[in-house]
Design a protein around this motif. Structure first.
Motif, PDB file in Angstrom:
ATOM      1  N   GLY A  34    -134.348 -60.006  82.263  1.00 16.33           N
ATOM      2  CA  GLY A  34    -133.525 -58.757  82.197  1.00 16.33           C
ATOM      3  C   GLY A  34    -135.122 -58.562  80.701  1.00 16.33           C
ATOM      4  N   HIS A  35    -135.061 -57.089  80.459  1.00 18.47           N
ATOM      5  CA  HIS A  35    -136.404 -56.903  79.721  1.00 18.47           C
ATOM      6  C   HIS A  35    -135.733 -55.876  78.809  1.00 18.47           C
ATOM      7  N   GLU A  36    -136.195 -56.241  77.844  1.00 17.31           N
ATOM      8  CA  GLU A  36    -136.691 -55.571  76.521  1.00 17.31           C
ATOM      9  C   GLU A  36    -137.127 -54.414  75.905  1.00 17.31           C
ATOM     10  N   ALA A  37    -136.922 -54.509  74.300  1.00 11.04           N
ATOM     11  CA  ALA A  37    -138.065 -53.206  73.676  1.00 11.04           C
ATOM     12  C   ALA A  37    -138.946 -54.319  73.252  1.00 11.04           C
ATOM     13  N   ARG A  38    -139.786 -54.999  73.672  1.00  7.45           N
ATOM     14  CA  ARG A  38    -140.695 -55.866  72.728  1.00  7.45           C
ATOM     15  C   ARG A  38    -142.584 -55.071  72.732  1.00  7.45           C
ATOM     16  N   ASP A  39    -143.098 -55.465  71.985  1.00 10.87           N
ATOM     17  CA  ASP A  39    -144.561 -55.170  71.445  1.00 10.87           C
ATOM     18  C   ASP A  39    -144.656 -56.155  72.157  1.00 10.87           C
ATOM     19  N   ASP A  40    -146.139 -55.985  71.757  1.00 11.30           N
ATOM     20  CA  ASP A  40    -147.576 -57.077  72.074  1.00 11.30           C
ATOM     21  C   ASP A  40    -147.492 -58.988  71.970  1.00 11.30           C
ATOM     22  N   ASP A  41    -146.459 -58.196  70.943  1.00 13.23           N
ATOM     23  CA  ASP A  41    -146.533 -59.819  69.697  1.00 13.23           C
ATOM     24  C   ASP A  41    -145.259 -60.367  70.199  1.00 13.23           C
ATOM     25  N   GLY A  42    -144.134 -59.521  70.677  1.00 14.40           N
ATOM     26  CA  GLY A  42    -143.016 -59.778  70.671  1.00 14.40           C
ATOM     27  C   GLY A  42    -141.974 -59.621  69.906  1.00 14.40           C
ATOM     28  N   ASN A  43    -142.133 -58.951  69.487  1.00 17.41           N
ATOM     29  CA  ASN A  43    -140.967 -58.382  68.626  1.00 17.41           C
ATOM     30  C   ASN A  43    -140.511 -56.983  68.581  1.00 17.41           C
ATOM     31  N   ILE A  44    -138.961 -57.103  68.714  1.00 18.05           N
ATOM     32  CA  ILE A  44    -138.058 -55.632  69.337  1.00 18.05           C
ATOM     33  C   ILE A  44    -139.102 -54.645  68.000  1.00 18.05           C
ATOM     34  N   THR A  45    -139.162 -53.507  68.755  1.00 20.72           N
ATOM     35  CA  THR A  45    -139.267 -52.554  68.266  1.00 20.72           C
ATOM     36  C   THR A  45    -138.598 -51.349  68.605  1.00 20.72           C
ATOM     37  N   HIS A  46    -138.104 -49.693  67.861  1.00 22.73           N
ATOM     38  CA  HIS A  46    -137.570 -49.197  67.807  1.00 22.73           C
ATOM     39  C   HIS A  46    -136.297 -49.317  67.176  1.00 22.73           C
ATOM     40  N   ARG A  47    -136.176 -50.217  66.529  1.00 25.22           N
ATOM     41  CA  ARG A  47    -134.181 -51.077  66.092  1.00 25.22           C
ATOM     42  C   ARG A  47    -133.889 -49.490  65.482  1.00 25.22           C
ATOM     43  N   GLY A  48    -132.160 -49.561  66.455  1.00 30.86           N
ATOM     44  CA  GLY A  48    -131.274 -48.615  65.962  1.00 30.86           C
ATOM     45  C   GLY A  48    -131.807 -47.570  66.884  1.00 30.86           C
ATOM     46  N   ASP A  49    -132.340 -47.442  67.547  1.00 39.51           N
ATOM     47  CA  ASP A  49    -132.968 -45.961  68.420  1.00 39.51           C
ATOM     48  C   ASP A  49    -132.774 -46.084  69.697  1.00 39.51           C
ATOM     49  N   MET A  50    -132.220 -45.826  70.473  1.00 43.37           N
ATOM     50  CA  MET A  50    -131.541 -46.687  71.994  1.00 43.37           C
ATOM     51  C   MET A  50    -131.992 -46.046  72.571  1.00 43.37           C
ATOM     52  N   ALA A  51    -132.767 -44.626  72.332  1.00 41.81           N
ATOM     53  CA  ALA A  51    -133.615 -44.044  73.592  1.00 41.81           C
ATOM     54  C   ALA A  51    -135.358 -45.007  74.018  1.00 41.81           C
ATOM     55  N   GLY A  52    -135.603 -44.920  72.766  1.00 39.00           N
ATOM     56  CA  GLY A  52    -136.850 -45.820  72.624  1.00 39.00           C
ATOM     57  C   GLY A  52    -137.007 -46.805  73.271  1.00 39.00           C
ATOM     58  N   GLN A  53    -135.366 -47.871  72.966  1.00 44.69           N
ATOM     59  CA  GLN A  53    -135.281 -48.897  73.322  1.00 44.69           C
ATOM     60  C   GLN A  53    -135.343 -48.911  74.775  1.00 44.69           C
ATOM     61  N   MET A  54    -134.773 -48.096  75.413  1.00 46.58           N
ATOM     62  CA  MET A  54    -134.831 -47.618  77.027  1.00 46.58           C
ATOM     63  C   MET A  54    -136.486 -47.454  77.343  1.00 46.58           C
ATOM     64  N   ARG A  55    -137.012 -46.680  77.337  1.00 47.17           N
ATOM     65  CA  ARG A  55    -138.134 -46.182  77.344  1.00 47.17           C
ATOM     66  C   ARG A  55    -138.774 -47.930  77.287  1.00 47.17           C
ATOM     67  N   LEU A  56    -139.073 -47.991  76.243  1.00 45.03           N
ATOM     68  CA  LEU A  56    -140.151 -50.011  75.938  1.00 45.03           C
ATOM     69  C   LEU A  56    -139.292 -50.631  77.463  1.00 45.03           C
ATOM     70  N   ALA A  57    -137.978 -50.417  77.210  1.00 39.22           N
ATOM     71  CA  ALA A  57    -138.001 -51.830  78.870  1.00 39.22           C
ATOM     72  C   ALA A  57    -137.696 -51.506  79.466  1.00 39.22           C
ATOM     73  N   LEU A  58    -138.075 -50.817  80.220  1.00 37.36           N
ATOM     74  CA  LEU A  58    -138.161 -49.898  80.760  1.00 37.36           C
ATOM     75  C   LEU A  58    -139.632 -50.217  81.656  1.00 37.36           C
ATOM     76  N   ARG A  59    -140.383 -49.331  80.720  1.00 33.61           N
ATOM     77  CA  ARG A  59    -141.800 -49.544  80.685  1.00 33.61           C
ATOM     78  C   ARG A  59    -142.273 -51.419  80.707  1.00 33.61           C
ATOM     79  N   ARG A  60    -141.593 -51.988  80.097  1.00 28.55           N
ATOM     80  CA  ARG A  60    -142.113 -53.298  80.395  1.00 28.55           C
ATOM     81  C   ARG A  60    -141.751 -53.976  82.031  1.00 28.55           C
ATOM     82  N   LEU A  61    -140.181 -53.461  81.963  1.00 32.14           N
ATOM     83  CA  LEU A  61    -139.839 -53.756  83.819  1.00 32.14           C
ATOM     84  C   LEU A  61    -141.106 -53.478  84.650  1.00 32.14           C
ATOM     85  N   GLY A  62    -141.365 -52.355  85.220  1.00 30.22           N
ATOM     86  CA  GLY A  62    -142.472 -51.739  85.402  1.00 30.22           C
ATOM     87  C   GLY A  62    -143.777 -52.410  85.559  1.00 30.22           C
ATOM     88  N   GLU A  63    -144.162 -52.846  84.254  1.00 34.28           N
ATOM     89  CA  GLU A  63    -145.218 -53.169  84.400  1.00 34.28           C
ATOM     90  C   GLU A  63    -144.715 -54.724  85.314  1.00 34.28           C
TER      91      GLU A  63
END
Length: 131
Positions: A34-63
């Motif tokens: 499972g991938h989530e919306a974490r920044d390079d320091d491991g912190n969850i980003t886009h708190r309360g923003d479903m679309a932002g978390q979707m995009r970042l989780a998919l970007r991390r998955l793609g990486e």
């Protein structure tokens, strides 16, 4: 390798999900945690923003998929879990658009859970890729 989409479901001409994806004679399989919306320091980003978390989780998955020598087009299954199904469904177009932009047409699961590993996480996405 042969890939066959079985029972594709579309909304507005865009793939919402495939009921199944058949793979004949794969050379390599990748099971992605499972991938989530974490920044390079491991912190969850886009708190309360479903679309932002979707995009970042998919970007991390793609990486991760790329690091394994594959592309998102090789992803044949995703599992999306969320703590807020209503909001996730309302923003699901973001997920569909991001996947379509990468020629990713997986079989999928969308489910609501009571909690994820961090209380600020709204969504987590795991995958299987085949080449």
């Amino acid at each position: 390798m042969g890939v066959e989409e079985i029972g594709p479901r579309t909304v507005g001409g865009k793939l919402m999900y495939n009921r199944a994806v058949r793979i004949d004679e794969p050379r390599s399989m990748l099971f992605v945690s499972g991938h989530e919306a974490r920044d390079d320091d491991g912190n969850i980003t886009h708190r309360g923003d479903m679309a932002g978390q979707m995009r970042l989780a998919l970007r991390r998955l793609g990486e991760t998929v790329s690091e394994a020598g594959m592309t998102m087009a090789d992803v044949v299954q995703i599992r999306v879990v969320t703590t807020d199904l209503a909001t996730c469904k309302a923003r699901y177009g973001v997920l569909m658009d991001e996947l379509a932009a990468q020629q990713c047409r997986p079989a999928s699961l969308l489910a609501e859970v009571s909690a994820l590993s961090d209380p600020d996480m709204l969504i987590e996405i795991e995958a299987v890729a085949v080449r």
